[in-house]
Design a protein around this motif. Structure first.
Motif, PDB file in Angstrom:
ATOM      1  N   LEU A  71      36.432  24.004  41.904  1.00 58.29           N
ATOM      2  CA  LEU A  71      37.711  24.626  41.564  1.00 58.29           C
ATOM      3  C   LEU A  71      37.602  25.804  40.608  1.00 58.29           C
ATOM      4  O   LEU A  71      38.564  26.560  40.450  1.00 58.29           O
ATOM      5  CB  LEU A  71      38.655  23.590  40.938  1.00 58.29           C
ATOM      6  CG  LEU A  71      39.562  22.802  41.881  1.00 58.29           C
ATOM      7  CD1 LEU A  71      38.755  21.910  42.812  1.00 58.29           C
ATOM      8  CD2 LEU A  71      40.560  21.970  41.083  1.00 58.29           C
ATOM      9  N   VAL A  72      36.459  25.982  39.939  1.00 62.60           N
ATOM     10  CA  VAL A  72      36.410  26.859  38.770  1.00 62.60           C
ATOM     11  C   VAL A  72      36.831  28.299  39.091  1.00 62.60           C
ATOM     12  O   VAL A  72      37.668  28.883  38.384  1.00 62.60           O
ATOM     13  CB  VAL A  72      35.012  26.820  38.126  1.00 62.60           C
ATOM     14  CG1 VAL A  72      34.787  25.492  37.434  1.00 62.60           C
ATOM     15  CG2 VAL A  72      33.905  27.067  39.148  1.00 62.60           C
ATOM     16  N   SER A  73      36.259  28.890  40.137  1.00 66.06           N
ATOM     17  CA  SER A  73      36.575  30.289  40.451  1.00 66.06           C
ATOM     18  C   SER A  73      38.009  30.437  40.948  1.00 66.06           C
ATOM     19  O   SER A  73      38.690  31.420  40.645  1.00 66.06           O
ATOM     20  CB  SER A  73      35.609  30.829  41.511  1.00 66.06           C
ATOM     21  OG  SER A  73      34.280  30.773  41.056  1.00 66.06           O
ATOM     22  N   GLN A  74      38.473  29.455  41.718  1.00 66.92           N
ATOM     23  CA  GLN A  74      39.824  29.540  42.272  1.00 66.92           C
ATOM     24  C   GLN A  74      40.872  29.365  41.185  1.00 66.92           C
ATOM     25  O   GLN A  74      41.916  30.022  41.209  1.00 66.92           O
ATOM     26  CB  GLN A  74      39.998  28.492  43.374  1.00 66.92           C
ATOM     27  CG  GLN A  74      41.171  28.786  44.305  1.00 66.92           C
ATOM     28  CD  GLN A  74      40.890  28.339  45.729  1.00 66.92           C
ATOM     29  OE1 GLN A  74      39.906  28.732  46.340  1.00 66.92           O
ATOM     30  NE2 GLN A  74      41.763  27.517  46.263  1.00 66.92           N
ATOM     31  N   LEU A  75      40.612  28.493  40.228  1.00 64.99           N
ATOM     32  CA  LEU A  75      41.538  28.319  39.109  1.00 64.99           C
ATOM     33  C   LEU A  75      41.671  29.616  38.319  1.00 64.99           C
ATOM     34  O   LEU A  75      42.781  30.045  37.979  1.00 64.99           O
ATOM     35  CB  LEU A  75      41.055  27.182  38.214  1.00 64.99           C
ATOM     36  CG  LEU A  75      41.928  26.839  37.004  1.00 64.99           C
ATOM     37  CD1 LEU A  75      41.891  25.329  36.730  1.00 64.99           C
ATOM     38  CD2 LEU A  75      41.481  27.580  35.743  1.00 64.99           C
ATOM     39  N   SER A  76      40.542  30.261  38.029  1.00 64.96           N
ATOM     40  CA  SER A  76      40.597  31.508  37.255  1.00 64.96           C
ATOM     41  C   SER A  76      41.293  32.612  38.040  1.00 64.96           C
ATOM     42  O   SER A  76      41.992  33.449  37.468  1.00 64.96           O
ATOM     43  CB  SER A  76      39.193  31.938  36.834  1.00 64.96           C
ATOM     44  OG  SER A  76      38.381  32.218  37.948  1.00 64.96           O
ATOM     45  N   CYS A  77      41.130  32.633  39.359  1.00 70.60           N
ATOM     46  CA  CYS A  77      41.794  33.645  40.183  1.00 70.60           C
ATOM     47  C   CYS A  77      43.300  33.434  40.199  1.00 70.60           C
ATOM     48  O   CYS A  77      44.075  34.393  40.128  1.00 70.60           O
ATOM     49  CB  CYS A  77      41.234  33.601  41.605  1.00 70.60           C
ATOM     50  SG  CYS A  77      41.981  34.811  42.731  1.00 70.60           S
ATOM     51  N   LEU A  78      43.747  32.178  40.280  1.00 67.56           N
ATOM     52  CA  LEU A  78      45.173  31.887  40.387  1.00 67.56           C
ATOM     53  C   LEU A  78      45.938  32.092  39.079  1.00 67.56           C
ATOM     54  O   LEU A  78      47.130  32.391  39.099  1.00 67.56           O
ATOM     55  CB  LEU A  78      45.383  30.441  40.854  1.00 67.56           C
ATOM     56  CG  LEU A  78      45.293  30.176  42.357  1.00 67.56           C
ATOM     57  CD1 LEU A  78      45.409  28.690  42.636  1.00 67.56           C
ATOM     58  CD2 LEU A  78      46.364  30.947  43.103  1.00 67.56           C
ATOM     59  N   TRP A  79      45.264  31.934  37.934  1.00 70.30           N
ATOM     60  CA  TRP A  79      45.976  31.933  36.668  1.00 70.30           C
ATOM     61  C   TRP A  79      45.634  33.102  35.745  1.00 70.30           C
ATOM     62  O   TRP A  79      46.408  33.402  34.831  1.00 70.30           O
ATOM     63  CB  TRP A  79      45.722  30.620  35.925  1.00 70.30           C
ATOM     64  CG  TRP A  79      46.553  29.486  36.436  1.00 70.30           C
ATOM     65  CD1 TRP A  79      46.227  28.582  37.399  1.00 70.30           C
ATOM     66  CD2 TRP A  79      47.884  29.160  36.025  1.00 70.30           C
ATOM     67  NE1 TRP A  79      47.261  27.708  37.624  1.00 70.30           N
ATOM     68  CE2 TRP A  79      48.299  28.028  36.787  1.00 70.30           C
ATOM     69  CE3 TRP A  79      48.774  29.685  35.101  1.00 70.30           C
ATOM     70  CZ2 TRP A  79      49.543  27.443  36.636  1.00 70.30           C
ATOM     71  CZ3 TRP A  79      50.018  29.101  34.943  1.00 70.30           C
ATOM     72  CH2 TRP A  79      50.389  27.985  35.709  1.00 70.30           C
ATOM     73  N   ARG A 117      38.908  36.904  34.266  1.00 71.01           N
ATOM     74  CA  ARG A 117      38.452  35.857  35.189  1.00 71.01           C
ATOM     75  C   ARG A 117      37.071  35.316  34.865  1.00 71.01           C
ATOM     76  O   ARG A 117      36.845  34.102  34.954  1.00 71.01           O
ATOM     77  CB  ARG A 117      38.489  36.378  36.634  1.00 71.01           C
ATOM     78  CG  ARG A 117      39.870  36.364  37.258  1.00 71.01           C
ATOM     79  CD  ARG A 117      39.821  36.534  38.755  1.00 71.01           C
ATOM     80  NE  ARG A 117      39.204  37.773  39.159  1.00 71.01           N
ATOM     81  CZ  ARG A 117      39.820  38.731  39.841  1.00 71.01           C
ATOM     82  NH1 ARG A 117      41.102  38.588  40.172  1.00 71.01           N
ATOM     83  NH2 ARG A 117      39.186  39.806  40.210  1.00 71.01           N
ATOM     84  N   THR A 118      36.121  36.180  34.536  1.00 69.61           N
ATOM     85  CA  THR A 118      34.767  35.694  34.292  1.00 69.61           C
ATOM     86  C   THR A 118      34.733  34.763  33.082  1.00 69.61           C
ATOM     87  O   THR A 118      34.063  33.727  33.095  1.00 69.61           O
ATOM     88  CB  THR A 118      33.790  36.864  34.086  1.00 69.61           C
ATOM     89  OG1 THR A 118      33.888  37.755  35.191  1.00 69.61           O
ATOM     90  CG2 THR A 118      32.356  36.362  33.996  1.00 69.61           C
ATOM     91  N   ARG A 119      35.469  35.115  32.040  1.00 65.64           N
ATOM     92  CA  ARG A 119      35.531  34.236  30.868  1.00 65.64           C
ATOM     93  C   ARG A 119      36.192  32.902  31.199  1.00 65.64           C
ATOM     94  O   ARG A 119      35.744  31.846  30.749  1.00 65.64           O
ATOM     95  CB  ARG A 119      36.286  34.936  29.731  1.00 65.64           C
ATOM     96  CG  ARG A 119      35.462  35.946  28.968  1.00 65.64           C
ATOM     97  CD  ARG A 119      36.314  36.752  28.017  1.00 65.64           C
ATOM     98  NE  ARG A 119      37.184  37.675  28.739  1.00 65.64           N
ATOM     99  CZ  ARG A 119      38.162  38.383  28.164  1.00 65.64           C
ATOM    100  NH1 ARG A 119      38.393  38.238  26.859  1.00 65.64           N
ATOM    101  NH2 ARG A 119      38.901  39.214  28.863  1.00 65.64           N
ATOM    102  N   ALA A 120      37.262  32.953  31.995  1.00 60.21           N
ATOM    103  CA  ALA A 120      37.934  31.710  32.384  1.00 60.21           C
ATOM    104  C   ALA A 120      37.011  30.828  33.220  1.00 60.21           C
ATOM    105  O   ALA A 120      36.930  29.610  33.015  1.00 60.21           O
ATOM    106  CB  ALA A 120      39.212  32.032  33.158  1.00 60.21           C
ATOM    107  N   THR A 121      36.305  31.449  34.174  1.00 61.60           N
ATOM    108  CA  THR A 121      35.346  30.691  34.986  1.00 61.60           C
ATOM    109  C   THR A 121      34.250  30.094  34.116  1.00 61.60           C
ATOM    110  O   THR A 121      33.845  28.934  34.296  1.00 61.60           O
ATOM    111  CB  THR A 121      34.714  31.618  36.054  1.00 61.60           C
ATOM    112  OG1 THR A 121      35.745  32.108  36.914  1.00 61.60           O
ATOM    113  CG2 THR A 121      33.690  30.860  36.889  1.00 61.60           C
TER     114      THR A 121
END
Length: 447
Positions: free
Chosen positions: A147-155, A161-165
């Motif tokens: 889920l990690v990349s998709q969560l950062s993309c959605l929110w 994004r890279t930091r969120a991932t």
């Protein structure tokens, strides 16, 4: 990342893109759940001696309780992917993450509550509960990786994004490091094993409450054109057969992209060898005169250094200067990791300080590459869902880890050489990869 009021991010003729402060809560809840999952998975290995005495089990049972992780991961990952790519699939997966983890920890603690450890049937009653609990915990493992990349993309906005991932990935790493640090200190005698199970149940309950309080399927307004495309094209209701056909078609598309294949192979071969190698610290360091306890602290220090490396790299990758330099950053981290790895004797005089420094540098640069791999794959294979490449990567990572775990026991010299060989091959693979930034190109077209 900005954390003030709702931030207007992009406007085009059709859409207003915003990010919301609630995104930090979403990231916290997911990271907390991943932290818990890895900590629960590693319940018994750090306290193996006490667990064997308390539950009257042998080393093989301890190993199986741990190995349920990669065993169950393989068949459950495709199911998680299919659930994720449905309408509000992110919320569905995270609710599964929270509720199943709570159920699993409750199941593990039931025998200790209802029957005394001195009862003649305690072993026969308890062991099935432990296995069921560990299998359920293992079944949630794919959620933490897919889920990690998709969560950062959605929110999160593109520059976040890279930091969120990175933070989403590091929840599991931190959970593993804390498990090996805290568990032996809490369970300093066999009769204290239930206290660890109670602690885990409390953690799972708190995380479940946090999830139920607030975790929507998606934000009120999306943060980027990539998120809009993801929700528009992927979260539509369709028959199961059509979903499976699309899933297989998307996998085939990834396999036809040579750069995608090379990047995934680089990540899984290096990650798989390092996973097995890390489990041999006590054996590798024993000839140098270090105890199992010291080896455990070295491993903890390496994990913390890896977390710091990933956070710093994630911050760099989100800076405008480096937003199209993922390949360069990944190559630098791999080359420096290889520089600080020793296949036989350490390159400097052996003492606690020098070994700690070497392993910390080793961990720092190995951890630095993880978020870059996820984000590179998401960029290169856009407009496919970010979860697709993350799922393929996670699946092959676990297969590779299982293979190297089978090789590793009593072969630490061979594992040292394999890590060095995989590093060299990985660097060559990255050199051959052509990183494209399709997602960023599309988003900039709206400016």
């Amino acid at each position: 990342m900005q954390s003030s009021t709702n931030e207007l991010y992009r406007i085009n003729e059709n859409h207003i893109f915003r990010v919301y402060p609630q995104r930090f809560w979403i990231l916290f809840v997911f990271t907390f759940l991943s932290f818990n999952q890895c900590m629960f998975w590693l319940t018994f290995s750090p306290i193996a001696s006490s667990a064997k005495i308390f539950f009257h089990i042998d080393e093989a049972t301890i190993d199986l309780l741990l190995n349920w992780g990669p065993i169950i991961f393989l068949p459950t990952l495709p199911i998680i992917y299919l659930i994720l790519n449905t309408h509000h699939g992110l919320r569905k997966c995270v609710l599964i993450y929270a509720i199943v983890s709570l159920i699993a920890t409750i199941i593990r603690v039931i025998p200790s509550v209802v029957i005394s450890s001195s009862h003649p049937s305690f072993h026969d009653i308890t062991v099935p509960f432990l296995h069921i609990g560990q299998i359920l915990i293992a079944a949630t493992g794919p959620i933490g990786m897919a889920l990690v990349s998709q969560l950062s993309c959605l929110w999160f906005a593109p520059h976040e994004r890279t930091r969120a991932t990175t933070i989403a990935i590091l929840g599991s790493s931190l959970g593993g490091a804390i498990a090996f640090l805290i568990s032996p200190h809490l369970v300093f005698e066999s009769q204290r094993v239930p206290y660890l199970l109670y602690l885990h149940t409390g953690q799972a309950l708190l995380a479940c409450i946090c999830t139920l309080v607030y975790f929507p399927g998606e934000p009120p307004s999306l943060p980027s054109s990539a998120a809009h495309l993801l929700t528009a094209n992927r979260f539509q209701t369709e028959p199961l057969l059509s979903t499976l056909k699309r899933f297989l078609s998307d996998i085939l598309h990834c396999c036809q992209d040579i750069s995608c294949v090379l990047l995934i192979l680089e990540g899984v071969t290096i990650g798989g060898t390092l996973s097995a190698w890390g489990g041999l610290f006590a054996t590798i360091l024993e000839p140098l005169g270090y105890s199992e306890t010291q080896a455990g602290w070295f491993g903890f220090g390496q994990s913390v250094a890896g977390i710091l490396g990933a956070l710093i790299t994630g911050q760099l990758a989100d800076l405008p200067r480096f937003q199209r330099s993922f390949k360069t950053l990944l190559l630098i981290s791999l080359i420096l990791f290889e520089h600080f790895f020793w296949p036989n004797d350490p390159p400097i005089p052996s003492n606690v300080f020098s070994i700690g420094i070497l392993l910390s540098l080793n961990g720092f640069f190995s951890g630095a590459g993880s978020p870059l791999t996820y984000e590179c794959l998401a960029e290169m294979m856009h407009p496919l869902p970010e979860s697709l490449t993350a799922s393929i990567y996670a699946q092959l990572f676990n297969v590779t880890s299982l293979i190297f775990l089978a090789i590793a026991p009593n072969r630490y010299i061979l594992m040292n050489l394999l890590v060095l060989l995989m590093m060299i091959i990985g660097i060559l693979m990255i050199i051959c990869v052509k990183v494209t930034y399709k997602r960023k190109d599309e988003e900039q077209s709206y400016v």
